[in-house]
Design a protein around this motif. Structure first.
Motif, PDB file in Angstrom:
ATOM      1  N   LEU A   5     -23.195   9.655  22.782  1.00 37.34           N
ATOM      2  CA  LEU A   5     -23.981   8.836  23.697  1.00 37.34           C
ATOM      3  C   LEU A   5     -24.419   7.539  23.008  1.00 37.34           C
ATOM      4  CD1 LEU A   5     -25.399   8.514  26.428  1.00 37.34           C
ATOM      5  CD2 LEU A   5     -27.343   9.712  25.443  1.00 37.34           C
ATOM      6  N   ASP A   6     -24.830   7.650  21.752  1.00 41.92           N
ATOM      7  CA  ASP A   6     -25.239   6.451  21.007  1.00 41.92           C
ATOM      8  C   ASP A   6     -24.080   5.476  20.844  1.00 41.92           C
ATOM      9  OD1 ASP A   6     -27.831   7.387  20.695  1.00 41.92           O
ATOM     10  OD2 ASP A   6     -27.370   8.403  18.813  1.00 41.92           O
ATOM     11  N   TRP A   7     -22.878   6.008  20.567  1.00 42.10           N
ATOM     12  CA  TRP A   7     -21.702   5.144  20.425  1.00 42.10           C
ATOM     13  C   TRP A   7     -21.470   4.371  21.722  1.00 42.10           C
ATOM     14  CZ3 TRP A   7     -17.079   3.773  22.446  1.00 42.10           C
ATOM     15  CH2 TRP A   7     -16.178   3.116  21.624  1.00 42.10           C
ATOM     16  N   TRP A   8     -21.527   5.077  22.863  1.00 39.43           N
ATOM     17  CA  TRP A   8     -21.299   4.423  24.156  1.00 39.43           C
ATOM     18  C   TRP A   8     -22.405   3.433  24.494  1.00 39.43           C
ATOM     19  CZ3 TRP A   8     -16.891   3.814  26.301  1.00 39.43           C
ATOM     20  CH2 TRP A   8     -15.885   4.749  26.122  1.00 39.43           C
ATOM     21  N   ILE A   9     -23.635   3.724  24.086  1.00 41.58           N
ATOM     22  CA  ILE A   9     -24.730   2.769  24.318  1.00 41.58           C
ATOM     23  C   ILE A   9     -24.474   1.480  23.550  1.00 41.58           C
ATOM     24  CG2 ILE A   9     -27.170   2.334  23.812  1.00 41.58           C
ATOM     25  CD1 ILE A   9     -27.700   5.280  24.554  1.00 41.58           C
ATOM     26  N   GLY A  10     -24.072   1.607  22.290  1.00 43.54           N
ATOM     27  CA  GLY A  10     -23.763   0.419  21.491  1.00 43.54           C
ATOM     28  C   GLY A  10     -22.606  -0.367  22.065  1.00 43.54           C
ATOM     29  N   TYR A  11     -21.553   0.343  22.472  1.00 44.25           N
ATOM     30  CA  TYR A  11     -20.386  -0.314  23.055  1.00 44.25           C
ATOM     31  C   TYR A  11     -20.756  -1.016  24.362  1.00 44.25           C
ATOM     32  CZ  TYR A  11     -15.733  -0.940  25.041  1.00 44.25           C
ATOM     33  OH  TYR A  11     -14.611  -1.480  25.600  1.00 44.25           O
ATOM     34  N   GLY A  12     -21.501  -0.326  25.219  1.00 39.47           N
ATOM     35  CA  GLY A  12     -21.919  -0.919  26.498  1.00 39.47           C
ATOM     36  C   GLY A  12     -22.819  -2.125  26.320  1.00 39.47           C
ATOM     37  N   SER A  49     -13.935 -13.734   9.245  1.00 38.09           N
ATOM     38  CA  SER A  49     -12.534 -13.695   8.830  1.00 38.09           C
ATOM     39  C   SER A  49     -11.896 -12.371   9.247  1.00 38.09           C
ATOM     40  CB  SER A  49     -12.434 -13.869   7.322  1.00 38.09           C
ATOM     41  OG  SER A  49     -12.913 -12.713   6.675  1.00 38.09           O
ATOM     42  N   PRO A  50     -10.603 -12.371   9.460  1.00 32.75           N
ATOM     43  CA  PRO A  50      -9.910 -11.119   9.796  1.00 32.75           C
ATOM     44  C   PRO A  50     -10.047 -10.072   8.690  1.00 32.75           C
ATOM     45  CG  PRO A  50      -8.487 -13.005  10.194  1.00 32.75           C
ATOM     46  CD  PRO A  50      -9.725 -13.519   9.538  1.00 32.75           C
ATOM     47  N   ARG A  51     -10.254 -10.525   7.478  1.00 36.33           N
ATOM     48  CA  ARG A  51     -10.441  -9.608   6.360  1.00 36.33           C
ATOM     49  C   ARG A  51     -11.680  -8.738   6.566  1.00 36.33           C
ATOM     50  NH1 ARG A  51     -11.475 -12.196   0.718  1.00 36.33           N
ATOM     51  NH2 ARG A  51     -13.098 -10.708   0.299  1.00 36.33           N
ATOM     52  N   TYR A  52     -12.738  -9.338   7.107  1.00 34.84           N
ATOM     53  CA  TYR A  52     -13.964  -8.581   7.390  1.00 34.84           C
ATOM     54  C   TYR A  52     -13.693  -7.491   8.414  1.00 34.84           C
ATOM     55  CZ  TYR A  52     -18.514  -7.493   9.345  1.00 34.84           C
ATOM     56  OH  TYR A  52     -19.619  -6.836   9.803  1.00 34.84           O
ATOM     57  N   PHE A  53     -12.979  -7.799   9.475  1.00 31.10           N
ATOM     58  CA  PHE A  53     -12.701  -6.808  10.512  1.00 31.10           C
ATOM     59  C   PHE A  53     -11.830  -5.676   9.971  1.00 31.10           C
ATOM     60  CE2 PHE A  53     -13.892 -10.383  13.229  1.00 31.10           C
ATOM     61  CZ  PHE A  53     -14.836  -9.742  14.011  1.00 31.10           C
ATOM     62  N   LEU A  79     -24.438   1.413  16.147  1.00 33.03           N
ATOM     63  CA  LEU A  79     -23.791   0.284  15.490  1.00 33.03           C
ATOM     64  C   LEU A  79     -22.274   0.430  15.529  1.00 33.03           C
ATOM     65  CD1 LEU A  79     -24.177  -2.318  13.883  1.00 33.03           C
ATOM     66  CD2 LEU A  79     -24.258  -0.931  11.815  1.00 33.03           C
ATOM     67  N   ALA A  80     -21.783   1.650  15.386  1.00 29.43           N
ATOM     68  CA  ALA A  80     -20.338   1.882  15.461  1.00 29.43           C
ATOM     69  C   ALA A  80     -19.801   1.480  16.830  1.00 29.43           C
ATOM     70  CB  ALA A  80     -20.026   3.345  15.173  1.00 29.43           C
ATOM     71  N   GLY A  81     -20.537   1.796  17.878  1.00 32.88           N
ATOM     72  CA  GLY A  81     -20.120   1.381  19.217  1.00 32.88           C
ATOM     73  C   GLY A  81     -20.188  -0.123  19.387  1.00 32.88           C
ATOM     74  N   TRP A  82     -21.241  -0.739  18.851  1.00 34.47           N
ATOM     75  CA  TRP A  82     -21.419  -2.190  18.944  1.00 34.47           C
ATOM     76  C   TRP A  82     -20.267  -2.914  18.257  1.00 34.47           C
ATOM     77  CZ3 TRP A  82     -24.723  -5.474  21.372  1.00 34.47           C
ATOM     78  CH2 TRP A  82     -24.723  -6.792  20.941  1.00 34.47           C
ATOM     79  N   LEU A  83     -19.854  -2.404  17.093  1.00 29.78           N
ATOM     80  CA  LEU A  83     -18.773  -3.032  16.336  1.00 29.78           C
ATOM     81  C   LEU A  83     -17.388  -2.624  16.843  1.00 29.78           C
ATOM     82  CD1 LEU A  83     -20.226  -2.699  12.746  1.00 29.78           C
ATOM     83  CD2 LEU A  83     -20.115  -4.750  14.169  1.00 29.78           C
ATOM     84  N   CYS A  84     -17.358  -1.816  17.902  1.00 27.79           N
ATOM     85  CA  CYS A  84     -16.110  -1.351  18.512  1.00 27.79           C
ATOM     86  C   CYS A  84     -15.221  -0.631  17.510  1.00 27.79           C
ATOM     87  CB  CYS A  84     -15.366  -2.506  19.174  1.00 27.79           C
ATOM     88  SG  CYS A  84     -16.290  -3.279  20.492  1.00 27.79           S
ATOM     89  N   ILE A  85     -15.845   0.169  16.659  1.00 25.82           N
ATOM     90  CA  ILE A  85     -15.075   1.026  15.771  1.00 25.82           C
ATOM     91  C   ILE A  85     -14.373   2.036  16.671  1.00 25.82           C
ATOM     92  CG2 ILE A  85     -15.274   2.772  13.958  1.00 25.82           C
ATOM     93  CD1 ILE A  85     -17.566   1.129  12.812  1.00 25.82           C
ATOM     94  N   PRO A  86     -13.105   2.314  16.445  1.00 23.21           N
ATOM     95  CA  PRO A  86     -12.346   3.184  17.358  1.00 23.21           C
ATOM     96  C   PRO A  86     -13.072   4.497  17.658  1.00 23.21           C
ATOM     97  CG  PRO A  86     -10.892   2.239  15.723  1.00 23.21           C
ATOM     98  CD  PRO A  86     -12.286   1.847  15.329  1.00 23.21           C
ATOM     99  N   PHE A  87     -13.014   4.901  18.908  1.00 29.79           N
ATOM    100  CA  PHE A  87     -13.789   6.034  19.404  1.00 29.79           C
ATOM    101  C   PHE A  87     -13.367   7.353  18.768  1.00 29.79           C
ATOM    102  CE2 PHE A  87     -14.640   9.300  22.664  1.00 29.79           C
ATOM    103  CZ  PHE A  87     -16.020   9.195  22.689  1.00 29.79           C
ATOM    104  N   ARG A  88     -12.083   7.649  18.748  1.00 30.74           N
ATOM    105  CA  ARG A  88     -11.632   8.955  18.248  1.00 30.74           C
ATOM    106  C   ARG A  88     -11.980   9.182  16.779  1.00 30.74           C
ATOM    107  NH1 ARG A  88      -5.954  10.015  21.390  1.00 30.74           N
ATOM    108  NH2 ARG A  88      -6.904  10.153  23.453  1.00 30.74           N
ATOM    109  N   PRO A  89     -11.708   8.233  15.883  1.00 28.93           N
ATOM    110  CA  PRO A  89     -12.139   8.472  14.497  1.00 28.93           C
ATOM    111  C   PRO A  89     -13.652   8.607  14.379  1.00 28.93           C
ATOM    112  CG  PRO A  89     -10.546   6.690  14.571  1.00 28.93           C
ATOM    113  CD  PRO A  89     -10.890   7.026  15.982  1.00 28.93           C
ATOM    114  N   SER A  90     -14.376   7.851  15.200  1.00 28.62           N
ATOM    115  CA  SER A  90     -15.842   7.949  15.160  1.00 28.62           C
ATOM    116  C   SER A  90     -16.291   9.353  15.534  1.00 28.62           C
ATOM    117  CB  SER A  90     -16.464   6.938  16.127  1.00 28.62           C
ATOM    118  OG  SER A  90     -16.177   5.629  15.740  1.00 28.62           O
ATOM    119  N   VAL A  91     -15.700   9.907  16.594  1.00 32.20           N
ATOM    120  CA  VAL A  91     -16.063  11.257  17.029  1.00 32.20           C
ATOM    121  C   VAL A  91     -15.722  12.275  15.944  1.00 32.20           C
ATOM    122  CG1 VAL A  91     -15.532  13.071  18.705  1.00 32.20           C
ATOM    123  CG2 VAL A  91     -15.872  10.737  19.474  1.00 32.20           C
TER     124      VAL A  91
END
Length: 124
Positions: A5-12, A49-53, A79-91
């Motif tokens: 839920l926190d991931w989705w809140i950050g992403y939203g 920079s792309p290096r940061y991402f 924060l993981a949701g905000w930074l759009c870190i991929p959902f499946r690895p996050s889970v």
């Protein structure tokens, strides 16, 4: 899992902010105000920079192993949701972290003598 839920809140929140900024910029270009025409243009933030991402994508999700910690776990997931870190690895990392919490709790309950828990119960 509250981490999901926190991931989705950050992403939203990130998506909502981007939509708001886009809508605001379209409005500003369509109807320029007299007072904003006299202001100097804002200096935008420098692009990352792309290096940061790449670094965030590589090390971002493993940080969610700490999602079980009180006080920092929920902000990490948001924060993981905000930074759009991929959902499946996050889970996966959230689940591993929370599983390890239960393993450590069970180990502590089994390995610590019963007398310690009884004496601790007298305090409360």
């Amino acid at each position: 899992m509250e981490g999901l839920l926190d991931w989705w809140i950050g992403y939203g929140a990130k998506v909502a902010l981007l939509r708001y900024r886009l809508r605001r910029s379209h409005r500003a270009h369509a109807h320029p105000h007299a007072e904003s025409a006299n202001r100097p243009p804002r200096s935008g933030k420098p692009a990352l920079s792309p290096r940061y991402f790449r670094w965030m994508r590589k090390r971002g999700a493993p940080m969610l192993l700490l999602s079980w910690l009180p006080g920092i776990g929920d902000p990490l997931c948001t924060l993981a949701g905000w930074l759009c870190i991929p959902f499946r690895p996050s889970v996966c990392y959230m689940a591993i972290g929370k599983f390890l919490r239960y393993v450590l709790t069970t180990a502590a309950l089994l390995w610590v003598p019963d007398d310690f828990w009884r004496s601790l119960g007298q305090w409360f």
